[in-house]
Design a protein around this motif. Structure first.
Motif, PDB file in Angstrom:
ATOM      1  N   SER A  73       0.836  -1.200   0.000  1.00  0.00           N
ATOM      2  CA  SER A  73       0.000   0.000   0.000  1.00  0.00           C
ATOM      3  C   SER A  73       0.881   1.265   0.000  1.00  0.00           C
ATOM      4  O   SER A  73       0.616   2.235  -0.709  1.00  0.00           O
ATOM      5  CB  SER A  73      -0.919  -0.072   1.208  1.00  0.00           C
ATOM      6  OG  SER A  73      -1.427   1.169   1.493  1.00  0.00           O
ATOM      7  N   LYS A  74       1.979   1.229   0.761  1.00  0.00           N
ATOM      8  CA  LYS A  74       2.914   2.370   0.768  1.00  0.00           C
ATOM      9  C   LYS A  74       3.554   2.559  -0.614  1.00  0.00           C
ATOM     10  O   LYS A  74       3.700   3.676  -1.107  1.00  0.00           O
ATOM     11  CB  LYS A  74       4.057   2.114   1.769  1.00  0.00           C
ATOM     12  CG  LYS A  74       3.771   2.524   3.184  1.00  0.00           C
ATOM     13  CD  LYS A  74       5.009   2.220   4.042  1.00  0.00           C
ATOM     14  CE  LYS A  74       4.757   2.479   5.505  1.00  0.00           C
ATOM     15  NZ  LYS A  74       4.573   3.865   5.855  1.00  0.00           N
ATOM     16  N   ILE A  75       3.944   1.431  -1.241  1.00  0.00           N
ATOM     17  CA  ILE A  75       4.576   1.513  -2.573  1.00  0.00           C
ATOM     18  C   ILE A  75       3.592   2.137  -3.564  1.00  0.00           C
ATOM     19  O   ILE A  75       3.938   3.024  -4.353  1.00  0.00           O
ATOM     20  CB  ILE A  75       5.013   0.098  -3.049  1.00  0.00           C
ATOM     21  CG1 ILE A  75       6.094  -0.455  -2.118  1.00  0.00           C
ATOM     22  CG2 ILE A  75       5.516   0.139  -4.492  1.00  0.00           C
ATOM     23  CD1 ILE A  75       6.399  -1.938  -2.315  1.00  0.00           C
ATOM     24  N   VAL A  76       2.357   1.665  -3.500  1.00  0.00           N
ATOM     25  CA  VAL A  76       1.341   2.144  -4.448  1.00  0.00           C
ATOM     26  C   VAL A  76       1.050   3.639  -4.243  1.00  0.00           C
ATOM     27  O   VAL A  76       0.924   4.395  -5.214  1.00  0.00           O
ATOM     28  CB  VAL A  76       0.074   1.268  -4.330  1.00  0.00           C
ATOM     29  CG1 VAL A  76      -1.119   1.920  -5.002  1.00  0.00           C
ATOM     30  CG2 VAL A  76       0.348  -0.094  -4.956  1.00  0.00           C
ATOM     31  N   GLN A  77       0.986   4.061  -2.989  1.00  0.00           N
ATOM     32  CA  GLN A  77       0.773   5.510  -2.737  1.00  0.00           C
ATOM     33  C   GLN A  77       1.895   6.332  -3.369  1.00  0.00           C
ATOM     34  O   GLN A  77       1.665   7.366  -3.985  1.00  0.00           O
ATOM     35  CB  GLN A  77       0.757   5.787  -1.238  1.00  0.00           C
ATOM     36  CG  GLN A  77      -0.563   5.465  -0.567  1.00  0.00           C
ATOM     37  CD  GLN A  77      -0.386   5.470   0.961  1.00  0.00           C
ATOM     38  OE1 GLN A  77       0.455   6.154   1.494  1.00  0.00           O
ATOM     39  NE2 GLN A  77      -1.182   4.661   1.636  1.00  0.00           N
ATOM     40  N   SER A  78       3.124   5.842  -3.218  1.00  0.00           N
ATOM     41  CA  SER A  78       4.268   6.568  -3.791  1.00  0.00           C
ATOM     42  C   SER A  78       4.199   6.575  -5.315  1.00  0.00           C
ATOM     43  O   SER A  78       4.485   7.583  -5.949  1.00  0.00           O
ATOM     44  CB  SER A  78       5.591   5.936  -3.356  1.00  0.00           C
ATOM     45  OG  SER A  78       5.723   6.030  -1.978  1.00  0.00           O
ATOM     46  N   ILE A  79       3.843   5.429  -5.906  1.00  0.00           N
ATOM     47  CA  ILE A  79       3.743   5.363  -7.370  1.00  0.00           C
ATOM     48  C   ILE A  79       2.697   6.373  -7.852  1.00  0.00           C
ATOM     49  O   ILE A  79       2.911   7.103  -8.825  1.00  0.00           O
ATOM     50  CB  ILE A  79       3.391   3.923  -7.847  1.00  0.00           C
ATOM     51  CG1 ILE A  79       4.580   2.989  -7.615  1.00  0.00           C
ATOM     52  CG2 ILE A  79       2.979   3.908  -9.318  1.00  0.00           C
ATOM     53  CD1 ILE A  79       4.312   1.512  -7.925  1.00  0.00           C
ATOM     54  N   LYS A  80       1.570   6.422  -7.155  1.00  0.00           N
ATOM     55  CA  LYS A  80       0.481   7.323  -7.571  1.00  0.00           C
ATOM     56  C   LYS A  80       0.911   8.783  -7.478  1.00  0.00           C
ATOM     57  O   LYS A  80       0.486   9.611  -8.278  1.00  0.00           O
ATOM     58  CB  LYS A  80      -0.773   7.076  -6.738  1.00  0.00           C
ATOM     59  CG  LYS A  80      -1.522   5.814  -7.179  1.00  0.00           C
ATOM     60  CD  LYS A  80      -2.771   5.619  -6.355  1.00  0.00           C
ATOM     61  CE  LYS A  80      -3.610   4.461  -6.901  1.00  0.00           C
ATOM     62  NZ  LYS A  80      -4.638   4.047  -5.972  1.00  0.00           N
ATOM     63  N   LYS A  81       1.743   9.096  -6.483  1.00  0.00           N
ATOM     64  CA  LYS A  81       2.175  10.490  -6.302  1.00  0.00           C
ATOM     65  C   LYS A  81       3.246  10.896  -7.302  1.00  0.00           C
ATOM     66  O   LYS A  81       3.467  12.061  -7.557  1.00  0.00           O
ATOM     67  CB  LYS A  81       2.756  10.656  -4.879  1.00  0.00           C
ATOM     68  CG  LYS A  81       1.709  11.051  -3.858  1.00  0.00           C
ATOM     69  CD  LYS A  81       2.406  11.476  -2.580  1.00  0.00           C
ATOM     70  CE  LYS A  81       1.891  10.620  -1.437  1.00  0.00           C
ATOM     71  NZ  LYS A  81       2.779  10.484  -0.328  1.00  0.00           N
ATOM     72  N   SER A  82       3.958   9.904  -7.852  1.00  0.00           N
ATOM     73  CA  SER A  82       5.097  10.217  -8.725  1.00  0.00           C
ATOM     74  C   SER A  82       4.665  10.205 -10.200  1.00  0.00           C
ATOM     75  O   SER A  82       3.584   9.735 -10.547  1.00  0.00           O
ATOM     76  CB  SER A  82       6.191   9.174  -8.484  1.00  0.00           C
ATOM     77  OG  SER A  82       7.323   9.497  -9.219  1.00  0.00           O
TER      78      SER A  82
END
Ligand code: SF4
Length: 664
Positions: A73-82
């Motif tokens: 979930s943390k990885i996905v949040q970062s991907i979405k923000k980048s």
């Protein structure tokens, strides 16, 4: 129960008997043979395992235990923000086809980044570019069994006795039946010991030697005019270029003498079936592609290709380096041998029903770190590999990776050099636990079976599929098992040019007992995969663009494997019996050089390049004067190496760094 070795590109198959691995007699690749490193995997597979998901905010913090769901979930949040252009995937030749396939699909198809490359970039990308330029396709037209049909085998830049042990055993058997072996290497390696002709070439003298050989074969009319006329392009230009090259200069830069060249020319002329085999000594160079092309030129002008016992044979280093090429794990490829063209992008986009495919090549392995250094990469997802250990110019790599906002390490084992820079660590299944398919150096596709289970830990493809689903692409990543992934990959192979990647003909269940050779007879009737079906000859010259010696750094550093160690040794260095053959740390030096520097065998020495230094122990050998050798098992080796890349393949120049050595 049977499975396949997870180390080198020979791809030996084992059976498991009373808790031990042994070579499978009925398997055509290894015919019952194996090496100490390969069979030790059953002892090492549970040592040093990474078994806990770990997360931290900053690399200065301690890791906290977590779980796959929260970490992803943390990885996905970062991907979405980048932005996709600021996200990199760094894959590995240790991954199985199914792992590669899902990672590549996620990166290029659904995250939308072209920066999805693999550590195979650092070992065989020069061979890939060479094959594509010469024949129009990345296709190795030689099989291991061809060695038994050859009259002459030239090993250049390959220490098969230590790097591909079972292949070397095949060579020794074939030698008993008349095969002549030439070994070209600045070091008198264990491979050189069996050579009928050993040529102690100067570091980077390869193109000069190969050009001189081609020139001499043309001058003595030992070429095949009919083959050249009907099946190649560029001969007249090549002939003219070689004629204008100064033979004395080629000879002096090769580091050999005229008699040695005469012997080589004679051996080639006398042999009606010639194989040239090579690996990192050729590929890992600022002119790795050109060196490959010089080899292809020789085989094409003498028609030593497309017949049993002949051809240019690049030896892959890692177990599934070849499979990664086919799946499309390199950033210079989209998928399944398809380059980035509007037509291919369209085909792949439809096949995956993918929303945002990139439209051009992405950054290669080292270039991703360069981008990170410039602050242009936010996220780096690293799977089953250790770039901080294996990329060149390590001080730079350490600075670069620190600048990523999120580094994810997916790994089966503890203790990677990269782990110090990771924010999230995800355990993955290792050899023995994971299943799928892999492809060895001669295009043999086979089944890797699991023989133990661990329901707590995921396989690589499952981790990538979880990321895909958490990004909202439920359907695209809804696989129930490895077989389903393989079968989707098989269907995608139909998209390859003329469907030449005929992996779709294999059967997942049957692969357990029957390996599959993809692309059998692809160059039938000497028709290549270029638009006019003719192979291309290339004019290449030694441009001397590697790092040069200077007064302060008068030696050239060579690097390579030792027989019983695998890369950084996260598994092999844990097994006592594998430490007996050679130590992890030593530096080979010529007796005259050692004498001049007052160094004797066993002395503690410091090796210094413009980028860094390390301490090792001197070992006096017959290595070429002016060169020294360090094994890859020295974990600090890349503090020394230079980061010049081959401009065509982006493969690092690991075998030509200028260094000094002194007793301490
Ligand atoms: S030769 Fe290579 S594939 Fe075969 S057992 Fe040894 S390491 Fe494994």
């Amino acid at each position: 129960m049977q499975t396949v070795c997870a180390y080198c590109g020979v791809g030996c198959k084992f059976e498991i008997q009373n808790g031990h691995l042994q070579g499978l007699k009925s398997y055509p690749i290894n015919k019952g043979m194996s090496c100490a490193k390969g069979v030790s995997q059953i002892e090492s597979m549970d040592k040093n395992r990474l078994t806990q998901v770990q997360v931290r905010e900053s690399i200065n913090d301690e890791f906290e235990p977590s779980n796959y769901k929260d970490a992803i979930s943390k990885i996905v949040q970062s991907i979405k923000k980048s932005d996709p252009s600021r996200i990199g995937f760094y894959l590995s030749g240790q991954m199985l086809n199914e792992d590669y396939y899902v990672a590549n699909k996620l990166a290029k198809g659904f995250v939308g980044t072209p920066h999805c490359d693999t550590n195979s970039r650092t070992c065989m990308s020069s061979a890939v570019v060479g094959y594509k330029k010469a024949y129009g396709v990345d296709y190795v037209p030689v099989r291991i069994e061809d060695i038994y049909h050859a009259k002459l085998l030239i090993l250049i830049g390959s220490n098969a006795a230590e790097s591909h042990v079972v292949l070397f055993n095949h060579i020794k058997k074939a030698q008993k039946n008349g095969l002549k072996v030439v070994v070209i290497d600045p070091r008198f390696t264990p491979t050189a010991k069996i050579a009928d002709l050993y040529l102690p070439i100067a570091p980077n003298g390869d193109i000069d030697l190969l050009n001189l050989l081609a020139k001499r074969l043309i001058e003595s009319d030992a070429v095949d005019q009919e083959f050249i006329q009907n099946h190649t392009n560029g001969y007249d230009d090549l002939k003219k270029a070689l004629a204008s090259m100064d033979s004395e200069l080629l000879l002096s830069r090769s580091g050999l003498d005229a008699n040695q060249i005469d012997e080589l020319v004679q051996l080639w002329q006398e042999s009606d079936r010639v194989i040239t085999a090579w690996t990192m000594g050729v590929n890992q160079s600022s002119q790795g592609v050109d060196k490959n092309l010089a080899i292809h030129n020789l085989h094409l002008i003498t028609a030593q290709i497309n017949k049993k016992g002949a051809g240019p044979f690049s030896l892959t280093g890692q177990p599934n380096a070849m499979g990664g090429r086919e799946v499309g794990g390199l950033s210079t490829m989209l998928a399944v041998h398809l380059d980035y063209t509007p037509e291919n992008i369209n085909k792949v986009s439809k096949f995956w029903d993918a929303p945002k495919l990139p439209n051009a090549n992405g950054l290669s392995a080292f270039e991703m770190l360069e981008a990170a250094y410039e602050g242009e990469l936010d996220i780096l997802i690293i799977c089953h590999t250790d770039p901080v250990y294996h990329l060149p110019n390590r001080h730079f790599v350490e600075e670069a990776i620190k600048k990523c906002k999120l580094v994810v390490e997916i790994n089966a084992y503890e203790g990677s050099e990269t782990s110090s820079y990771a924010h999230i660590r995800l355990p993955a299944l290792p050899f023995g636990y994971k299943e799928g398919t892999q492809v060895n150096m001669d295009r043999t596709l086979t089944r890797v079976e699991s023989f133990v289970s661990d329901s707590e830990i995921l396989q690589d493809w499952q981790i990538f599929a979880m990321i895909g689903k958490a990004l909202g692409y439920q359907e695209a990543f809804d696989y129930s098992d490895t077989k389903e992934v393989f079968e989707e990959y098989q269907q995608m192979c139909r998209l390859s040019q003329d469907a030449h990647l005929d992996i779709y003909k294999a059967d997942y269940e049957r692969l357990k007992s029957e390996p599959f050779e993809w692309g059998a007879g692809l160059f039938e009737d000497d028709r290549f995969m270029t638009p006019d079906k003719k192979a291309r000859l290339h004019i290449v010259q030694n441009l001397e663009q590697s790092e040069q010696r200077d007064e302060s750094h008068p030696f050239i550093l060579l690097t390579g494997r030792t027989r019983d160690q695998w890369h950084s040794g996260s598994k092999t260095a844990k097994i006592d019996k594998l430490l007996k053959y050679k130590p992890l740390h030593f530096v080979e030096i010529n007796p005259d050089d050692a004498d001049n520097l007052g160094i004797i065998d066993g002395d503690k020495v410091e090796i210094i390049s413009k980028r860094g230094k390390l301490v090792s122990v001197a070992k006096i050998t017959t290595i070429k004067k002016g060169a020294i050798f360090l094994p890859l098992s020295h974990r600090e080796i890349n503090y020394l190496t230079n980061d010049i890349l081959d401009p065509q393949s982006k493969e690092p120049d690991y075998n030509h760094s200028a260094v000094a050595i002194r007793k301490i």
